[in-house]
Structure formats: structure tokens, C-alpha cells
Design an enzyme around this catalytic site. Structure first.
Site, short mmCIF file in Angstrom:
data_model
loop_
_atom_site.label_atom_id
_atom_site.label_comp_id
_atom_site.label_asym_id
_atom_site.label_seq_id
_atom_site.Cartn_x
_atom_site.Cartn_y
_atom_site.Cartn_z
N ASP A 53 -14.29 -2.36 -6.86
CA ASP A 53 -14.33 -3.84 -7.36
C ASP A 53 -15.48 -4.36 -7.90
OD1 ASP A 53 -11.90 -4.44 -5.60
OD2 ASP A 53 -13.23 -4.61 -3.78
N HIS B 87 -5.70 -6.53 -4.62
CA HIS B 87 -6.32 -6.41 -3.27
C HIS B 87 -6.47 -8.05 -2.77
CE1 HIS B 87 -8.72 -2.60 -3.98
NE2 HIS B 87 -7.61 -2.52 -3.21
N HIS C 3 0.39 3.86 -3.23
CA HIS C 3 -0.09 5.14 -2.71
C HIS C 3 1.03 6.31 -2.89
CE1 HIS C 3 -4.08 4.59 -0.40
NE2 HIS C 3 -3.92 3.53 -1.24
N ARG D 223 0.84 -1.32 -0.02
CA ARG D 223 0.14 0.29 0.02
C ARG D 223 0.89 1.42 0.16
NH1 ARG D 223 -3.18 2.02 4.79
NH2 ARG D 223 -4.65 3.80 3.79
N TRP E 3 -10.70 -9.28 1.27
CA TRP E 3 -11.17 -9.61 0.02
C TRP E 3 -11.17 -11.08 -0.22
CZ3 TRP E 3 -8.09 -4.97 0.59
CH2 TRP E 3 -8.82 -3.95 0.01
#
Length: 251
Positions: A209, A164, A43, A39, A180
């Protein structure tokens, strides 16, 4: 794909990268923090704007201003976990280091090996807030962010969404809660399988999603990756590399 002209780094720098990689493997195993490392890499890179050539994977996430962006809730933990290793490698840029952490996170959880090219320089100024994708929105928004703003492709959107497969949402960070897939520390194609099989008790599907299923370009890619993990790994490695190099080494 834009032609790249990678900078040449010294042999010592390359050695430092290899050593840092080993330390990152250890940290991720010990703290089980692969999702958080992926992440921070994403990001950091995903703020790139192809028009203004601002943002991107250039080490600015260490600044309080960028950590304060709503989309980055919880990433202060990643910065804190990474700092003791970063201190051992003062020659490595934060820009390279945060992207290396994302590459290692995918590798140690069973995912593909994403090619890594060192030589990113740290930029002094964080990008403005509001450039990262919003999980509550649909396909038009995904294309606005990934294709128009970042300069990636439809295929990259679907392949990266498969990332994910790692991690979970936290109510206090994103407003959403849950994982997920049933094994959030393994990188595989189960994100796509779950997406096609519909909602399940205890597993998460965000609006962004589900949007993949309603689009005539996205849906066949979801089906392809659900049926063929090798194909997903090949496309994911390309998409992750492109994301990690946005605005870097453009020829």
C-alpha cells in the site's frame, strides 16, 4: 485493452445468473462476507499469465491444490459458504459463479456496478503457486505481477488497490492484522484518504500500500481517487472487469 468477443449464453443461463445474483446478495448480507467474496474472485482471476495463457478466472479455486496455496489461506471458507448456492445452479460454471460473487460483493457494499459477462468455462487444472502479489513488496513487484504477468495497467493497479477499502487482514491467514479503513464493510474511497493521511492507530497499511505513495505514476492516482470518489468508481469498475475477464473471450 484487448478486444473481447463474448460467447453467447442461452436465455436460461442468463436467467440462472440473475437468480444466483439475488441469492448471493442475500448470503453476503447475512454473513457479512463481502470482503471474502471479493477476495475469492480476485485470487481466482489474478493467477492469469499472459505469456503462457494459463491460470485466470476459470473455477479452479474449488480444488484443494489451489486452496492450499499460501496466498489463499482462508478461502476454503468462501468455497464452503458459496457451495449451497452453487448447488442450486448446476448449469452455471464455477468460473462464472466465483466472479459473479466478486461483482455482487462490490455492488452490495455501495461500490460501482462492475459489468458482468457470463460464459467462462471451468478448467480442470489449477495454476502453479506463486503468481499472486506479495503484500511485503514494492512497486517493481506490483508491476511484475499486474502489468507483465496479467497484462493490466498502472492505473488498474491503483484502482484495484482501492478494493482494500473492504475487509481486513487476519494474522492466521496473511501474517498481517487489521483493517485498512474504519468501515471495512463499505466500498468507498476511504482507502486512498487513509493512505494519504499517514499511519493511524488501529488501521493497517501494508508495504504494498505504502509503495503506491513513493511512485511518480501511482501517487497522483492515489491523490485523484482520494479527492474524487466518482473517478475512483469509474476506473475501479473498468479494472475489476478486466481482472475478472483475464484470458476470457479474447477476440
Amino acid at each position: 485493452m484487448m478486444a473481447k468477443n463474448y460467447p453467447t449464453v442461452s436465455e436460461d443461463y442468463q436467467k440462472a445468473i440473475e437468480k444466483a445474483k439475488k441469492k448471493l446478495r442475500g448470503l453476503i448480507a447475512e454473513k457479512q462476507c463481502a470482503p471474502l467474496m471479493l477476495r475469492i474472485a480476485w485470487h481466482s482471476a489474478g493467477t492469469f499469465d499472459v505469456q503462457s495463457k494459463t491460470g485466470g478466472p476459470f473455477g479452479t479455486m474449488r480444488h484443494k491444490d489451489e486452496l492450499a496455496h499460501g496466498a489463499n489461506n482462508g478461502l476454503d471458507i468462501a468455497v464452503r459458504l458459496l457451495e449451497p448456492i452453487k448447488e442450486q445452479f448446476p448449469t452455471i460454471s464455477y468460473a462464472d459463479f466465483y466472479q459473479l460473487a466478486g461483482v455482487v460483493a462490490v455492488e452490495v457494499t455501495g461500490g460501482p456496478e462492475v459489468p458482468f459477462h457470463p460464459g467462462r468455462e471451468d478448467k480442470p487444472e489449477p495454476p502453479q503457486e506463486g503468481r499472486l502479489p506479495d503484500a511485503t513488496k514494492g512497486c517493481d513487484h506490483l508491476r511484475d505481477v499486474f502489468v507483465k504477468q496479467m497484462g493490466l495497467t498502472d492505473q488498474d493497479i491503483v484502482a484495484l488497490s482501492g478494493g482494500h477499502t473492504l475487509g481486513r487482514c487476519h494474522k492466521e491467514r496473511s501474517g498481517f492484522e487489521g483493517a485498512w479503513t474504519s468501515n471495512p464493510l463499505i466500498f468507498d474511497n476511504s482507502y486512498f484518504k487513509e493512505l494519504l493521511s499517514g499511519e493511524k492507530e488501529g488501521l493497517l497499511q501494508l508495504p504494498s500500500d505504502k509503495a503506491l505513495l513513493s511512485d511518480p505514476v501511482f501517487r497522483p492516482l492515489v491523490a485523484k481517487y482520494a479527492a474524487d470518489e466518482d473517478a475512483f468508481f469509474v476506473d475501479y469498475a473498468v479494472a475489476h472487469m478486466k481482472l475478472s475477464e483475464l484470458g476470457f473471450a479474447d477476440a
